[in-house]
Design a protein around this motif. Structure first.
Motif, short mmCIF file in Angstrom:
data_model
loop_
_atom_site.label_atom_id
_atom_site.label_comp_id
_atom_site.label_asym_id
_atom_site.label_seq_id
_atom_site.Cartn_x
_atom_site.Cartn_y
_atom_site.Cartn_z
N ARG A 207 0.83 -1.22 0.00
CA ARG A 207 0.00 0.00 0.00
C ARG A 207 0.86 1.26 0.00
O ARG A 207 0.50 2.27 -0.59
CB ARG A 207 -0.92 0.00 1.22
CG ARG A 207 -2.05 -0.98 1.06
CD ARG A 207 -2.89 -1.05 2.31
NE ARG A 207 -3.99 -1.97 2.11
CZ ARG A 207 -4.72 -2.47 3.09
NH1 ARG A 207 -4.48 -2.12 4.33
NH2 ARG A 207 -5.71 -3.28 2.83
N ILE A 208 1.97 1.19 0.69
CA ILE A 208 2.82 2.39 0.77
C ILE A 208 3.69 2.55 -0.48
O ILE A 208 3.82 3.65 -1.02
CB ILE A 208 3.70 2.35 2.03
CG1 ILE A 208 2.82 2.44 3.28
CG2 ILE A 208 4.72 3.50 2.04
CD1 ILE A 208 3.55 2.34 4.59
N TYR A 209 4.27 1.45 -0.93
CA TYR A 209 5.31 1.59 -1.97
C TYR A 209 4.85 1.22 -3.37
O TYR A 209 5.55 1.55 -4.33
CB TYR A 209 6.54 0.75 -1.58
CG TYR A 209 7.14 1.23 -0.29
CD1 TYR A 209 7.75 2.48 -0.19
CD2 TYR A 209 7.06 0.45 0.87
CE1 TYR A 209 8.27 2.94 1.01
CE2 TYR A 209 7.58 0.90 2.08
CZ TYR A 209 8.18 2.14 2.13
OH TYR A 209 8.70 2.60 3.33
N ASP A 210 3.74 0.52 -3.51
CA ASP A 210 3.33 0.10 -4.86
C ASP A 210 2.11 0.89 -5.34
O ASP A 210 1.23 0.35 -6.02
CB ASP A 210 3.02 -1.40 -4.88
CG ASP A 210 4.20 -2.23 -4.41
OD1 ASP A 210 5.34 -1.72 -4.49
OD2 ASP A 210 3.99 -3.37 -3.96
N SER A 211 2.08 2.17 -4.98
CA SER A 211 0.94 2.97 -5.41
C SER A 211 1.44 4.25 -6.09
O SER A 211 0.79 5.28 -6.03
CB SER A 211 0.06 3.31 -4.20
OG SER A 211 0.83 4.00 -3.25
N ASN A 212 2.63 4.16 -6.68
CA ASN A 212 3.21 5.35 -7.31
C ASN A 212 2.44 5.78 -8.54
O ASN A 212 1.97 4.94 -9.31
CB ASN A 212 4.66 5.07 -7.73
CG ASN A 212 5.56 4.96 -6.53
OD1 ASN A 212 5.40 5.69 -5.57
ND2 ASN A 212 6.51 4.04 -6.58
N ARG A 213 2.38 7.08 -8.74
CA ARG A 213 1.84 7.60 -9.99
C ARG A 213 2.98 7.61 -11.00
O ARG A 213 4.14 7.82 -10.64
CB ARG A 213 1.34 9.03 -9.79
CG ARG A 213 0.31 9.18 -8.70
CD ARG A 213 -0.17 10.60 -8.48
NE ARG A 213 0.75 11.64 -8.83
CZ ARG A 213 0.52 12.54 -9.78
NH1 ARG A 213 -0.61 12.54 -10.46
NH2 ARG A 213 1.40 13.47 -10.04
N PRO A 214 2.66 7.42 -12.29
CA PRO A 214 3.73 7.45 -13.30
C PRO A 214 4.52 8.75 -13.24
O PRO A 214 5.72 8.77 -13.50
CB PRO A 214 2.97 7.34 -14.62
CG PRO A 214 1.65 6.76 -14.27
CD PRO A 214 1.34 7.16 -12.86
N GLU A 215 3.84 9.83 -12.85
CA GLU A 215 4.54 11.12 -12.76
C GLU A 215 5.69 11.06 -11.76
O GLU A 215 6.70 11.75 -11.92
CB GLU A 215 3.56 12.24 -12.33
CG GLU A 215 2.60 12.67 -13.40
CD GLU A 215 1.42 11.73 -13.56
OE1 GLU A 215 1.28 10.77 -12.75
OE2 GLU A 215 0.63 11.94 -14.50
#
Ligand code: 5GP
Ligand code: MN
Length: 345
Positions: A207-215
């Motif tokens: 939840r913390i690390y695998d929710s990055n936006r492509p931006e």
């Protein structure tokens, strides 16, 4: 140091005569600030208290899964709603900060409020603005302290998966996933206990690390590309310019952790990251070894924090800020005899 008995009895005394409690934390709340606030509020509700979390401003979307997030009041967005709650408050609990100014837009209202304060925090050099202060800079995180406090208060039975995962989130993020020197045997013991109440490390991590936006990837690419390497000073500066932020849509939290990439370079002991923010330049510092970035940030950039992780602000332009930072004493300037940079340790 375990929870000091004097703090415990004072906190117990203050809690016994307060029903409506405001739980609050620092400007730009991070995982430790949000985890500790939401866990503490949940624990207080188990004691029959009316606990409301009021935070100074927005925080990163990858923390919105923490239980209780929907009820959090962001002062910057809803000042009147927050003030109505503050007017009724009988006690305030301040988490993860050591000086009232760190509450940013909330400072004035908190200052005016004539109710007792409890502080739980792990930053150095705490200011004494509370009736009860539990301060320990050797603690990995405020979440670890809230855990110890909960046990000392006899609240162990209320540590469930939701509270546990809130606390785990803060401990994991503030220790750089158990990599920083603040990670102690006690930290792992606390985490081991939290795992027994149902905490799922893989779920929290995802939840913390695998929710990055492509931006975020694009911004990271720019920041790394903009690297200013000061090899003989064992330091690196990463930055994002106004232009970078105009070209790539930026959201709060997108740059979280960028500063750590600097430290992953062989031989680097000091990493700085900066970017324009609300007309000023926001800065982050991380160090390895015995270079004190708390002092560095206090002396040069109106900031502070911990020995190996600190932040600050600059009122110069971004270019001038980078120049200033590049000219300051860094680990390589201080050690007369450079160590073998490539040797494993
Ligand atoms: P970060 O680089 O993640 O923003 O912050 C690292 C540490 O430094 C955190 O513990 C944070 O509380 C502290 N910190 C960040 N910015 C400031 C600041 O402007 N002033 C002070 N005193 N501490 C800061
Ligand atoms: Mn913290």
């Amino acid at each position: 140091m375990s929870v000091p008995p004097s703090f415990l009895s004072q906190a117990q005394h203050l809690l016994s005569s307060a029903q409506k409690i405001v739980v609050t934390n620092h400007l730009n709340p991070d995982g430790d600030a949000m985890g500790s606030a939401l866990a503490a509020a949940a624990l207080l509700r188990h004691q029959g208290k009316e606990a409301t979390v009021i935070v100074p401003n927005r925080y990163a979307a990858n923390l919105h899964w923490i239980k209780g997030n929907e009820e959090v009041i962001r002062f910057e967005e809803s000042p009147e709603k927050a003030r109505a709650i503050l007017r009724e408050a009988q006690l305030t609990l301040h988490l993860d900060y050591n000086a009232l100014y760190r509450s940013g837009p909330l400072e004035e209202d908190l200052q005016k409020l004539e109710v007792p304060r409890i502080v739980i925090d792990h930053h150095r050099q705490p200011e004494h603005f509370a009736e009860a202060l539990y301060s320990d800079h050797e603690m990995s995180s405020t979440c670890e302290m809230v855990y110890h406090w909960a046990l000392a208060m006899g609240w162990e039975r209320y540590l469930d998966r939701d509270i546990g995962e809130a606390l785990y989130a803060g401990i994991a993020t503030d220790t750089g996933n158990f990599r920083f020197s603040s990670t102690r045997p006690k930290t792992h013991q606390a985490v081991a206990h939290l795992l027994t109440v149902g905490v799922r490390p893989h779920v929290v991590a995802s939840r913390i690390y695998d929710s990055n936006r492509p931006e975020r990837f694009k911004l990271l690419g720019r920041a790394l590309d903009n690297m200013r390497l000061l090899e003989n000073r064992h330091a690196v500066i990463l930055y994002l310019s106004e232009k970078d932020l105009m070209e790539i849509p930026f959201e709060k939290g997108d740059t979280e952790g960028f500063v750590n990439y600097g430290l992953s370079l062989a031989g680097i002991e000091l990493s700085a990251f900066c970017y324009p923010w609300e007309g000023r330049v926001k800065m982050s510092f991380r160090s390895k070894s015995d270079f004190d970035v708390n002092q560095f940030a206090r002396q040069n950039f109106q900031g502070g924090g911990h020995f190996n992780a600190a932040g600050g602000i600059s009122d110069l332009s971004l270019d001038e800020t980078v120049e200033k930072a590049a000219g300051l004493d860094a680990p390589g300037t201080i050690h007369a005899v450079p160590t073998d940079l490539t040797a494993p340790n």
